[in-house]
Design a protein around this motif. Structure first.
Motif, mmCIF file in Angstrom:
data_model
loop_
_atom_site.group_PDB
_atom_site.id
_atom_site.type_symbol
_atom_site.label_atom_id
_atom_site.label_comp_id
_atom_site.label_asym_id
_atom_site.label_seq_id
_atom_site.Cartn_x
_atom_site.Cartn_y
_atom_site.Cartn_z
ATOM 1 N N GLN A 82 -5.350 3.151 116.417
ATOM 2 C CA GLN A 82 -5.978 1.839 116.509
ATOM 3 C C GLN A 82 -6.988 1.838 117.638
ATOM 4 N N ALA A 83 -8.240 1.632 117.291
ATOM 5 C CA ALA A 83 -9.310 1.537 118.276
ATOM 6 C C ALA A 83 -9.479 0.067 118.673
ATOM 7 N N PRO A 84 -10.051 -0.193 119.833
ATOM 8 C CA PRO A 84 -10.238 -1.586 120.282
ATOM 9 C C PRO A 84 -11.017 -2.402 119.256
ATOM 10 N N GLY A 85 -10.463 -3.559 118.905
ATOM 11 C CA GLY A 85 -11.140 -4.450 117.972
ATOM 12 C C GLY A 85 -11.041 -4.042 116.518
ATOM 13 N N LYS A 86 -10.275 -3.004 116.235
ATOM 14 C CA LYS A 86 -10.162 -2.537 114.840
ATOM 15 C C LYS A 86 -8.714 -2.579 114.377
ATOM 16 N N ASP A 87 -8.534 -2.527 113.064
ATOM 17 C CA ASP A 87 -7.187 -2.481 112.508
ATOM 18 C C ASP A 87 -6.575 -1.108 112.714
ATOM 19 N N ARG A 88 -5.254 -1.070 112.661
ATOM 20 C CA ARG A 88 -4.565 0.213 112.719
ATOM 21 C C ARG A 88 -4.865 0.972 111.437
ATOM 22 N N GLU A 89 -5.180 2.259 111.552
ATOM 23 C CA GLU A 89 -5.529 3.032 110.370
ATOM 24 C C GLU A 89 -4.685 4.295 110.258
ATOM 25 N N PHE A 90 -4.477 4.695 109.036
ATOM 26 C CA PHE A 90 -3.724 5.895 108.727
ATOM 27 C C PHE A 90 -4.509 7.133 109.126
ATOM 28 N N VAL A 91 -3.795 8.117 109.687
ATOM 29 C CA VAL A 91 -4.423 9.380 110.081
ATOM 30 C C VAL A 91 -3.852 10.534 109.248
ATOM 31 N N ALA A 92 -2.529 10.675 109.258
ATOM 32 C CA ALA A 92 -1.905 11.793 108.555
ATOM 33 C C ALA A 92 -0.418 11.507 108.387
ATOM 34 N N CYS A 93 0.204 12.193 107.408
ATOM 35 C CA CYS A 93 1.648 12.024 107.232
ATOM 36 C C CYS A 93 2.263 13.278 106.636
ATOM 37 N N ILE A 94 3.553 13.381 106.823
ATOM 38 C CA ILE A 94 4.364 14.452 106.249
ATOM 39 C C ILE A 94 5.363 13.825 105.287
ATOM 40 N N ARG A 95 5.433 14.372 104.075
ATOM 41 C CA ARG A 95 6.444 13.920 103.124
ATOM 42 C C ARG A 95 7.758 14.589 103.495
#
Length: 125
Positions: free
Chosen positions: A39-52
């Protein structure tokens, strides 16, 4: 209870590399799905990566594909996020998250029940 702790954030130059770690120091989970968000200042939280969780396969956001790599650590309770070729726009607070379900790739924050406190990554040019 599950308790996630992130580490490895810091201030780096554009083009540098950094590795974040997420460790569960609480109640163990069996093959959890684990994700990284930012989450950057003033922005929504965003997906980066995940492990199944069930098979360890991974998924990365288009914005980081080819530069970031999520992986399990040698310890069962640790997941890493290797970040190469960092850019100004990667500056954000990075959070790891876990879910007890390991059957899918979970790219939405609402899928995760457990969250770390976040670690700051600042990239300067």
């Amino acid at each position: 209870q599950v308790r996630l702790v992130e580490s490895g954030g810091g201030l780096v130059q554009a083009g540098d590399s950094l590795t974040l770690s997420c460790t569960n120091i609480g109640r163990a989970l069996n093959r959890p799905g684990v994700g990284w968000f930012r989450q950057a200042p003033g922005k929504d939280r965003e997906f980066v990566a995940c492990i199944r969780g069930n098979d360890g396969n991974t998924k990365h956001a288009d914005s980081v594909k080819g530069r970031f790599t999520i992986s399990r650590g040698n310890a069962e309770n640790t997941v890493h996020l290797r970040m190469d070729h960092l850019r100004d726009e990667d500056t954000a607070v990075y959070y790891c998250a876990a879910t007890e379900s390991g059957r899918d790739y979970y790219t939405r924050a609402s899928a995760y029940a457990y969250w770390g406190q976040g670690t700051q990554v600042t990239v300067s040019s």
